[in-house]
Enzyme design. Sequence first.
Site, mmCIF file in Angstrom:
data_model
loop_
_atom_site.group_PDB
_atom_site.id
_atom_site.type_symbol
_atom_site.label_atom_id
_atom_site.label_comp_id
_atom_site.label_asym_id
_atom_site.label_seq_id
_atom_site.Cartn_x
_atom_site.Cartn_y
_atom_site.Cartn_z
ATOM 1 N N TYR A 1 0.832 -1.516 0.056
ATOM 2 C CA TYR A 1 -0.167 -0.134 -0.325
ATOM 3 C C TYR A 1 1.236 1.152 -0.444
ATOM 4 O O TYR A 1 2.037 1.439 1.075
ATOM 5 C CB TYR A 1 -0.778 -0.098 1.091
ATOM 6 C CG TYR A 1 -1.750 -0.843 1.054
ATOM 7 C CD1 TYR A 1 -2.750 -0.872 0.424
ATOM 8 C CD2 TYR A 1 -1.011 -2.261 2.025
ATOM 9 C CE1 TYR A 1 -4.116 -1.373 0.731
ATOM 10 C CE2 TYR A 1 -2.912 -3.430 1.525
ATOM 11 C CZ TYR A 1 -4.288 -2.619 1.928
ATOM 12 O OH TYR A 1 -5.329 -3.641 1.474
ATOM 13 N N TYR B 1 0.126 -10.002 0.104
ATOM 14 C CA TYR B 1 1.119 -9.864 1.062
ATOM 15 C C TYR B 1 0.998 -10.191 2.937
ATOM 16 O O TYR B 1 -0.122 -10.565 3.400
ATOM 17 C CB TYR B 1 0.983 -7.823 1.176
ATOM 18 C CG TYR B 1 -0.893 -7.182 1.498
ATOM 19 C CD1 TYR B 1 -0.761 -7.673 2.966
ATOM 20 C CD2 TYR B 1 -1.899 -6.785 0.821
ATOM 21 C CE1 TYR B 1 -2.386 -6.917 3.844
ATOM 22 C CE2 TYR B 1 -2.917 -6.427 1.424
ATOM 23 C CZ TYR B 1 -3.021 -6.832 2.706
ATOM 24 O OH TYR B 1 -4.621 -6.491 2.884
ATOM 25 N N ARG C 1 -2.715 -12.227 2.614
ATOM 26 C CA ARG C 1 -4.100 -11.975 2.458
ATOM 27 C C ARG C 1 -3.828 -12.779 1.267
ATOM 28 O O ARG C 1 -3.449 -11.645 0.648
ATOM 29 C CB ARG C 1 -4.524 -10.650 2.397
ATOM 30 C CG ARG C 1 -4.324 -9.622 3.508
ATOM 31 C CD ARG C 1 -5.339 -10.483 4.987
ATOM 32 N NE ARG C 1 -6.731 -11.117 3.898
ATOM 33 C CZ ARG C 1 -7.341 -9.879 4.372
ATOM 34 N NH1 ARG C 1 -7.272 -8.889 4.298
ATOM 35 N NH2 ARG C 1 -8.812 -10.307 3.640
ATOM 36 N N HIS D 1 -7.010 -8.490 -3.016
ATOM 37 C CA HIS D 1 -8.279 -8.088 -2.888
ATOM 38 C C HIS D 1 -8.417 -6.165 -3.090
ATOM 39 O O HIS D 1 -7.173 -5.724 -3.410
ATOM 40 C CB HIS D 1 -9.077 -8.385 -1.182
ATOM 41 C CG HIS D 1 -7.976 -7.818 -0.243
ATOM 42 N ND1 HIS D 1 -6.794 -8.729 0.329
ATOM 43 C CD2 HIS D 1 -8.224 -6.530 0.083
ATOM 44 C CE1 HIS D 1 -6.605 -7.509 1.240
ATOM 45 N NE2 HIS D 1 -7.079 -6.447 1.286
ATOM 46 N N HIS E 1 -10.333 -2.710 -1.349
ATOM 47 C CA HIS E 1 -11.353 -2.336 -0.924
ATOM 48 C C HIS E 1 -12.797 -1.865 -0.905
ATOM 49 O O HIS E 1 -12.061 -1.378 -1.788
ATOM 50 C CB HIS E 1 -11.067 -1.934 0.275
ATOM 51 C CG HIS E 1 -9.394 -3.142 1.417
ATOM 52 N ND1 HIS E 1 -10.639 -3.427 2.399
ATOM 53 C CD2 HIS E 1 -8.536 -3.189 1.178
ATOM 54 C CE1 HIS E 1 -9.148 -3.683 2.896
ATOM 55 N NE2 HIS E 1 -8.151 -3.265 2.127
#
Length: 247
Positions: free
Chosen positions: A118, A157, A167, A170, A172
């Site tokens: 991120y 990640y 995870r 995906h 959000h």
Amino acid sequence: MSSSLIQSKSNNPKGFAVPFRRHEPGTQPDYLYPAYRATRLRSPSQPLIFLPHTLSEVTGPVFGRSEIHPNDKDLTQQHSGEPLGERIIVSGRVLDGDGHAVANSLIEIWQANAAGRYAHAKDNHPAPLDPNFTGAGRTLTDQDGFYSFVTIKPGAYPWRNHDNAWRPAHIHFSLLGPAFVTRLITQMYFPGDPLFAYDPILQSIPDEKARQRLVSKFDLETTKPEWALGYRFDIVLRGRESTPFER
């Protein structure tokens, strides 16, 4: 009960608020799911108290087109250069509990880049940042409830919830439907991910059919030749077929 905001004056001359239907048991994540470590601290310790839906909950907000910029829904065009990774198109419809389109619903997305990192100061995952990808976008649904984003397929990640925890890839989603109680924050996954069975966040949803509603579907109709694969992700704000949301 209808999911309409307020009945018409002829049927409801006093303007009483019509409540939204509650979520069906098993369709949403448990507040406490011990395998998902964060829920041990933030889950309620006392029984929930369900408040009535008054006008404050079932009306507003209203968004205008002036708040959305042209490149907000194309995350690959927000910087001077093109981001690295696989370009994808994510599209679908936003529906209420009766299957009716929800127009002018504000949708915001955020995600990791193709390397699974991120663009955030607290993300210290040793993967490269992409100077041409911030990973955030927004749009409004049209009159038929449709939306579309162009973005980069995110990478998996590590997240330190448990030993060797990763995870699944995906995106959000945050949505505001026709009223504040239809606010939904959720995650969209990609079909065939081998990490599904090892992800406590996804597995915290008791019902398998509800879990599958978080997995997008490959969409050949949206796919553009020699440019980008398409994925379909429809979102239902309320009712038996509602999309699971984040606790």
